[in-house]
Design a protein around this motif. Structure first.
Motif, short mmCIF file in Angstrom:
data_model
loop_
_atom_site.label_atom_id
_atom_site.label_comp_id
_atom_site.label_asym_id
_atom_site.label_seq_id
_atom_site.Cartn_x
_atom_site.Cartn_y
_atom_site.Cartn_z
N GLY A 324 1.25 -1.23 0.05
CA GLY A 324 -0.15 0.16 0.25
C GLY A 324 0.76 1.27 0.23
O GLY A 324 2.16 0.78 0.08
N PRO A 325 0.65 2.44 -0.18
CA PRO A 325 1.17 3.68 0.04
C PRO A 325 1.98 3.99 0.58
O PRO A 325 1.30 4.55 1.93
CB PRO A 325 0.23 4.62 -0.50
N HIS A 326 3.08 3.89 1.16
CA HIS A 326 3.95 4.16 2.07
C HIS A 326 5.26 4.92 1.61
O HIS A 326 5.57 4.40 -0.03
CB HIS A 326 4.25 3.65 2.77
N LEU A 327 6.11 5.72 2.72
CA LEU A 327 7.56 5.08 2.27
C LEU A 327 8.60 5.00 3.09
O LEU A 327 7.63 4.87 4.14
CB LEU A 327 7.75 7.35 2.19
N HIS A 328 9.35 4.08 2.21
CA HIS A 328 10.08 3.05 3.43
C HIS A 328 11.69 4.30 3.29
O HIS A 328 11.90 4.40 2.25
CB HIS A 328 10.04 1.85 2.18
N PHE A 329 11.60 4.62 4.36
CA PHE A 329 13.22 5.43 4.50
C PHE A 329 13.99 4.46 5.63
O PHE A 329 13.82 3.44 6.36
CB PHE A 329 12.88 6.53 5.68
N GLU A 330 14.99 4.51 4.36
CA GLU A 330 16.38 3.98 6.06
C GLU A 330 17.63 4.98 5.97
O GLU A 330 17.57 5.75 5.05
CB GLU A 330 16.91 2.39 5.51
N VAL A 331 18.53 4.29 6.70
CA VAL A 331 19.90 5.23 7.13
C VAL A 331 20.24 4.44 7.28
O VAL A 331 20.55 2.94 7.82
CB VAL A 331 19.29 5.68 8.55
N ARG A 332 21.75 4.16 6.09
CA ARG A 332 22.93 3.16 6.03
C ARG A 332 24.12 3.87 6.37
O ARG A 332 24.31 5.26 6.12
CB ARG A 332 22.70 2.41 4.10
N VAL A 333 25.05 2.83 6.55
CA VAL A 333 26.64 3.64 6.69
C VAL A 333 27.08 3.04 5.54
O VAL A 333 28.38 3.84 5.47
CB VAL A 333 27.10 3.51 7.95
N THR A 334 26.61 2.77 4.47
CA THR A 334 27.26 2.20 3.35
C THR A 334 26.17 2.92 1.73
O THR A 334 24.96 2.37 2.35
CB THR A 334 27.47 0.90 2.60
N PRO A 335 25.78 3.29 0.73
CA PRO A 335 24.59 3.01 -0.49
C PRO A 335 23.85 1.75 -0.53
O PRO A 335 22.54 1.38 -1.03
CB PRO A 335 25.59 3.50 -1.27
N GLU A 336 24.44 0.85 0.23
CA GLU A 336 23.75 -0.45 0.22
C GLU A 336 22.94 -1.10 0.98
O GLU A 336 23.09 -1.08 2.74
CB GLU A 336 24.65 -1.60 -0.01
N LEU A 337 21.92 -2.33 0.40
CA LEU A 337 21.35 -2.74 1.27
C LEU A 337 21.94 -3.76 2.60
O LEU A 337 23.11 -4.01 1.80
CB LEU A 337 20.20 -3.57 0.71
N GLY A 338 21.36 -3.42 3.84
CA GLY A 338 22.61 -4.37 4.57
C GLY A 338 22.98 -3.55 5.68
O GLY A 338 23.97 -4.20 6.18
N SER A 339 23.49 -2.45 4.92
CA SER A 339 24.10 -1.62 6.56
C SER A 339 23.13 -0.51 7.63
O SER A 339 23.60 0.00 8.03
CB SER A 339 25.38 -0.98 5.98
N GLY A 340 22.05 -0.74 7.26
CA GLY A 340 20.99 0.07 7.59
C GLY A 340 21.33 0.09 9.62
O GLY A 340 21.13 -1.01 10.05
#
Length: 354
Positions: A324-340
């Protein structure tokens, strides 16, 4: 419902309401060629953004109208008591008229003055009687005039109240219609925008940045929330069937097309369409952290662009692995997934409370 004419504030409120109805917001029309279904992505994005603003204005005006109506209901109950008091006063005056008339009759008020002089044994007594009769007549006349004025005032109060109340109801109805019309147009434009986004994600290629007019909100804070109005939904680390292990960010429940903001100054290092995140943006910040904005319906920046805190960088949607409509927001230490890292305490550290 009735009001007293001796309270001009009500009329002023209704006049202001009439101005608001006349000055209703202009509903944005199609801006991508004018033919339904042929809007460019930029045209639909801009239309959604404008309709969001108009919907917000209409909602504020409708809420102001609702609050004004509630205030008038409270005032109406108070003024109804005043009118009831006026009616009681009129009833007392009418009773006084009857009492005075009966007293005059008992005291000879109906006997001609000439006859009273012929039969009077004491002229001085006669004069005192006439003086009393004159005073009684004056009292009757005053009472009659006062009663008539009260009745006239009461009738005027009730007539003016009826007109004012009808104007208020028409005002509320007009505002409701404006709000409903804008919401309908907004919903249509939202799903048109989402359809274009889904097509881009399916093709795995973004169409390029949609340049929207930035809001003139005097941005001065170094850090902001990624969306202005929202409800928090899935949080960092929560479980769910749609994630391989744990949720890697913080979700913000917002409607399709809602403006998405850069939380802080930085540089866009990634804009992509496709995969689980659908349409997404990644921004690198000066402190070495990266923020990701996913499941978008449109992007308003290109890779390599510099952005400032609060700048619109995209529009929320429901592309990719989204229910459904939403914003998924992450903060990471690298640009890639898995460092959040958990976005909530990270934002709090930067002075942003969600």
């Amino acid at each position: 419902m009735r009001f007293s004419r001796r309270h001009p504030l009500f009329v002023a409120v209704v006049l202001c309401a009439s101005v608001i109805v006349v000055a209703r917001p202009t509903v944005a029309e199609g801006d991508g060629g004018g033919v339904p279904g042929t809007h460019s992505e930029e045209g639909v994005s801009a239309r959604v953004a404008r309709l969001f603003e108009e919907a917000a204005v209409a909602t504020r005006r409708y809420e102001a109208g609702r609050q004004a109506a509630e205030a008038q209901k409270t005032k109406a109950r108070r003024l109804e008591k005043l009118l009831a008091r006026e009616r009681k006063q009129i009833a007392v005056l009418n009773a006084d008229l009857g009492r005075i008339a009966r007293a005059q009759y008992r005291e000879g008020g109906g006997v001609p003055y000439t006859a009273q002089m012929l039969f009077a044994e004491n002229p001085e007594e006669l004069m005192r009687g006439r003086r009393a009769a004159w005073q009684a007549d004056l009292a009757v006349n005053n009472a009659v005039s006062k009663s008539r004025r009260a009745e006239t005032r009461l009738a005027a109060d009730e007539a003016k109240a009826a007109r004012a109340w009808r104007a208020l109801e028409e005002w509320k109805t007009g505002l409701s219609g404006v709000k409903q019309t804008i919401q309908q147009k907004l919903e249509e434009a939202q799903w048109t925008l989402q359809g274009q986004a889904d097509a881009a994600v399916a093709a795995g290629a973004c169409r390029g940045a949609v340049r929207l007019d930035q809001p003139d909100d005097g941005r001065s804070r170094a850090w902001v929330a990624p969306v202005a109005t929202y409800e928090l939904s899935a949080g960092y680390g929560s479980g769910g069937e749609r994630w391989v292990s744990r949720h890697t960010g913080q979700d913000f429940a917002v409607p399709i097309g809602a403006p998405v903001r850069a939380v802080g100054e930085g540089r866009v290092v990634k804009v992509s369409c496709g995969g689980a995140f659908g349409m997404e943006i990644v921004v690198e910040h000066a402190d070495g952290y990266y923020t990701q904005y996913a499941h978008l319906a449109a992007v308003t920046v290109d890779q390599g662009d510099r952005v400032t805190a609060g700048q619109w960088i995209g529009q929320a949607g429901t592309t990719g692995n989204s229910t459904g409509p939403h914003l998924h927001f992450e903060v990471r230490v690298t640009p890639e997934l898995g460092s959040g890292v958990d976005p909530v305490p990270w934002l709090r550290k930067h002075g942003v409370e969600l």
